[in-house]
Design a protein around this motif. Structure first.
Motif, PDB file in Angstrom:
ATOM      1  N   ALA A 150      10.939  -4.595  -5.770  1.00 20.51           N
ATOM      2  CA  ALA A 150      10.218  -3.386  -6.179  1.00 20.51           C
ATOM      3  C   ALA A 150      11.193  -2.336  -6.714  1.00 20.51           C
ATOM      4  CB  ALA A 150       9.424  -2.817  -5.004  1.00 20.51           C
ATOM      5  N   ALA A 151      12.330  -2.169  -6.045  1.00 23.56           N
ATOM      6  CA  ALA A 151      13.336  -1.222  -6.521  1.00 23.56           C
ATOM      7  C   ALA A 151      13.828  -1.615  -7.911  1.00 23.56           C
ATOM      8  CB  ALA A 151      14.502  -1.162  -5.539  1.00 23.56           C
ATOM      9  N   ASP A 152      14.064  -2.914  -8.108  1.00 27.13           N
ATOM     10  CA  ASP A 152      14.541  -3.398  -9.404  1.00 27.13           C
ATOM     11  C   ASP A 152      13.481  -3.231 -10.491  1.00 27.13           C
ATOM     12  OD1 ASP A 152      16.871  -4.166  -8.099  1.00 27.13           O
ATOM     13  OD2 ASP A 152      16.254  -6.263  -7.885  1.00 27.13           O
ATOM     14  N   ARG A 153      12.249  -3.590 -10.171  1.00 27.47           N
ATOM     15  CA  ARG A 153      11.187  -3.569 -11.182  1.00 27.47           C
ATOM     16  C   ARG A 153      10.786  -2.159 -11.582  1.00 27.47           C
ATOM     17  NH1 ARG A 153       8.328  -2.490 -14.335  1.00 27.47           N
ATOM     18  NH2 ARG A 153       6.467  -3.497 -15.209  1.00 27.47           N
TER      19      ARG A 153
ATOM     20  N   TRP B 142       9.604   7.109  -0.862  1.00 29.24           N
ATOM     21  CA  TRP B 142       9.936   7.380   0.526  1.00 29.24           C
ATOM     22  C   TRP B 142       8.959   6.673   1.458  1.00 29.24           C
ATOM     23  CZ3 TRP B 142      13.968  10.225   2.643  1.00 29.24           C
ATOM     24  CH2 TRP B 142      14.851  10.777   1.708  1.00 29.24           C
ATOM     25  N   LEU B 143       9.511   5.790   2.291  1.00 29.73           N
ATOM     26  CA  LEU B 143       8.702   5.021   3.232  1.00 29.73           C
ATOM     27  C   LEU B 143       9.281   5.153   4.638  1.00 29.73           C
ATOM     28  CD1 LEU B 143       8.329   1.586   1.345  1.00 29.73           C
ATOM     29  CD2 LEU B 143       6.964   3.650   1.040  1.00 29.73           C
TER      30      LEU B 143
ATOM     31  N   ARG C  26       0.831  -1.208   0.000  1.00 26.76           N
ATOM     32  CA  ARG C  26       0.000   0.000   0.000  1.00 26.76           C
ATOM     33  C   ARG C  26       0.864   1.256   0.000  1.00 26.76           C
ATOM     34  NH1 ARG C  26      -5.441  -0.455   1.064  1.00 26.76           N
ATOM     35  NH2 ARG C  26      -6.211  -2.496   1.751  1.00 26.76           N
ATOM     36  N   ALA C  27       1.914   1.256   0.819  1.00 26.87           N
ATOM     37  CA  ALA C  27       2.802   2.418   0.881  1.00 26.87           C
ATOM     38  C   ALA C  27       3.527   2.615  -0.444  1.00 26.87           C
ATOM     39  CB  ALA C  27       3.805   2.249   2.020  1.00 26.87           C
ATOM     40  N   LEU C  28       3.986   1.528  -1.053  1.00 25.86           N
ATOM     41  CA  LEU C  28       4.619   1.630  -2.369  1.00 25.86           C
ATOM     42  C   LEU C  28       3.629   2.142  -3.419  1.00 25.86           C
ATOM     43  CD1 LEU C  28       6.679  -1.699  -2.402  1.00 25.86           C
ATOM     44  CD2 LEU C  28       7.623   0.620  -2.350  1.00 25.86           C
ATOM     45  N   ALA C  29       2.391   1.638  -3.366  1.00 25.08           N
ATOM     46  CA  ALA C  29       1.372   2.085  -4.323  1.00 25.08           C
ATOM     47  C   ALA C  29       1.091   3.568  -4.165  1.00 25.08           C
ATOM     48  CB  ALA C  29       0.090   1.280  -4.134  1.00 25.08           C
ATOM     49  N   ASP C  30       1.071   4.054  -2.929  1.00 24.20           N
ATOM     50  CA  ASP C  30       0.857   5.484  -2.722  1.00 24.20           C
ATOM     51  C   ASP C  30       1.998   6.294  -3.318  1.00 24.20           C
ATOM     52  OD1 ASP C  30      -0.562   7.783  -1.312  1.00 24.20           O
ATOM     53  OD2 ASP C  30       1.466   7.944  -0.494  1.00 24.20           O
TER      54      ASP C  30
ATOM     55  N   ARG D  50       0.093   7.404  -6.204  1.00 22.32           N
ATOM     56  CA  ARG D  50      -0.669   8.324  -5.347  1.00 22.32           C
ATOM     57  C   ARG D  50      -2.016   7.721  -4.951  1.00 22.32           C
ATOM     58  NH1 ARG D  50       3.575   9.600  -4.851  1.00 22.32           N
ATOM     59  NH2 ARG D  50       4.595  11.612  -5.117  1.00 22.32           N
ATOM     60  N   ASN D  51      -2.025   6.401  -4.785  1.00 20.16           N
ATOM     61  CA  ASN D  51      -3.251   5.729  -4.365  1.00 20.16           C
ATOM     62  C   ASN D  51      -2.895   4.374  -3.734  1.00 20.16           C
ATOM     63  OD1 ASN D  51      -5.749   4.457  -4.084  1.00 20.16           O
ATOM     64  ND2 ASN D  51      -6.587   5.459  -5.896  1.00 20.16           N
ATOM     65  N   PRO D  52      -3.016   4.253  -2.394  1.00 18.81           N
ATOM     66  CA  PRO D  52      -2.699   2.987  -1.732  1.00 18.81           C
ATOM     67  C   PRO D  52      -3.573   1.823  -2.191  1.00 18.81           C
ATOM     68  CG  PRO D  52      -2.875   4.779  -0.121  1.00 18.81           C
ATOM     69  CD  PRO D  52      -3.397   5.304  -1.421  1.00 18.81           C
ATOM     70  N   ASP D  53      -4.743   2.134  -2.770  1.00 19.28           N
ATOM     71  CA  ASP D  53      -5.654   1.070  -3.184  1.00 19.28           C
ATOM     72  C   ASP D  53      -5.107   0.217  -4.323  1.00 19.28           C
ATOM     73  OD1 ASP D  53      -7.449   1.869  -1.288  1.00 19.28           O
ATOM     74  OD2 ASP D  53      -8.725   3.001  -2.667  1.00 19.28           O
ATOM     75  N   TYR D  54      -4.043   0.659  -4.961  1.00 15.51           N
ATOM     76  CA  TYR D  54      -3.445  -0.115  -6.049  1.00 15.51           C
ATOM     77  C   TYR D  54      -2.430  -1.134  -5.540  1.00 15.51           C
ATOM     78  CZ  TYR D  54      -5.512   3.397  -9.157  1.00 15.51           C
ATOM     79  OH  TYR D  54      -6.384   4.220  -9.819  1.00 15.51           O
ATOM     80  N   HIS D  55      -2.501  -1.456  -4.247  1.00 15.58           N
ATOM     81  CA  HIS D  55      -1.528  -2.379  -3.658  1.00 15.58           C
ATOM     82  C   HIS D  55      -1.568  -3.756  -4.306  1.00 15.58           C
ATOM     83  CE1 HIS D  55      -4.489  -4.681  -1.182  1.00 15.58           C
ATOM     84  NE2 HIS D  55      -5.175  -3.546  -1.217  1.00 15.58           N
TER      85      HIS D  55
END
Length: 231
Positions: free
Chosen positions: A164-167, A198-199, A103-107, A111-116
């Motif tokens: 996630a960083a790689d992709r 940023w997390l 969720r944090a990555l999606a945000d 800009r939307n946590p719902d895309y988690h």
């Protein structure tokens, strides 16, 4: 023989359709990320300057450790809160349903946590397709790890952060509650990062999405309904 040929043809067609669908998904994601990068790159750069003097420890992908007891967790949270205040950072609170990392990555990405769900799917695909890059860090059968990580509610770990960083060709900047370091940078392995994510990381407990104080989004997050139809 005919039946075998039909089965083989069907399997081949299914594989081609899956590959084509994955390619289409990649194009959709790339388009959205390009849109977000244009609108947010300046803000991300400002965040980077705030912590540019800090040393980042080398990142080693790993699975989650033990959840701390209540006393340690409380002290960790206080330490993290103090660090965020010191550097003028504020958390966008992310739902704690087991999907908080995604969720944090999606945000940060959309800009939307719902895309988690979409972020999890893409990260698992990265883990699957680049197995040799990650399996040495997984202390279990890799296939079992992938099966586990596909499930909604399964906690992300430092291996999924590396994937996630790689992709997404992203530098993931992690402000943590660790005693020995407050800042970790996770860099893509084979290319230069094109964005920063940023997390905050309350160690072994929770991830939130970070913004500069005063810049936390308010109101409903952006929604791209056509994205849901692609996945």
């Amino acid at each position: 023989m005919t039946e075998n040929f039909v089965n083989a043809s069907t399997s081949s067609s299914s594989s081609l359709n899956s590959s084509s669908h994955d390619t289409d998904d990649d194009h959709v994601i790339a388009t959205i990320l390009a849109e977000e990068e244009c609108s947010s790159s300046t803000d991300r750069g400002k965040l980077g300057k705030r912590l540019s003097h800090l040393d980042s420890i080398p990142h080693t992908p790993r699975v989650n450790g033990e959840i701390p007891d209540v006393n340690d967790a409380t002290l960790d949270h206080e330490r993290l809160s103090g660090r965020l205040a010191t550097y003028g950072l504020t958390e966008l609170q992310i739902e704690g349903d087991g999907n908080c990392q995604f969720r944090a990555l999606a945000d940060q990405l959309f800009r939307n946590p719902d895309y988690h769900k979409h972020v999890r799917k893409v990260v698992v695909k990265q883990l699957k397709h680049s197995r040799k890059s990650y399996e040495g860090y997984v202390p279990m059968k890799y296939r079992s790890y992938l099966k586990q990580m596909k499930k909604l509610g399964e906690w992300g770990d430092h291996i999924t952060l590396q994937a996630a960083a790689d992709r997404f060709a992203a530098k993931i900047c992690l402000v943590t509650s660790f005693r020995d370091t407050c800042y970790i940078e996770i860099l893509p392995k084979d290319r230069s990062p094109s964005r920063e994510l940023w997390l905050s990381y309350w160690s072994e407990v929770h991830y939130n999405s970070l913004y500069g104080t005063g810049d936390v989004p308010t109101g409903e997050p952006k929604k791209k309904h056509w994205l849901f139809k692609r996945f």
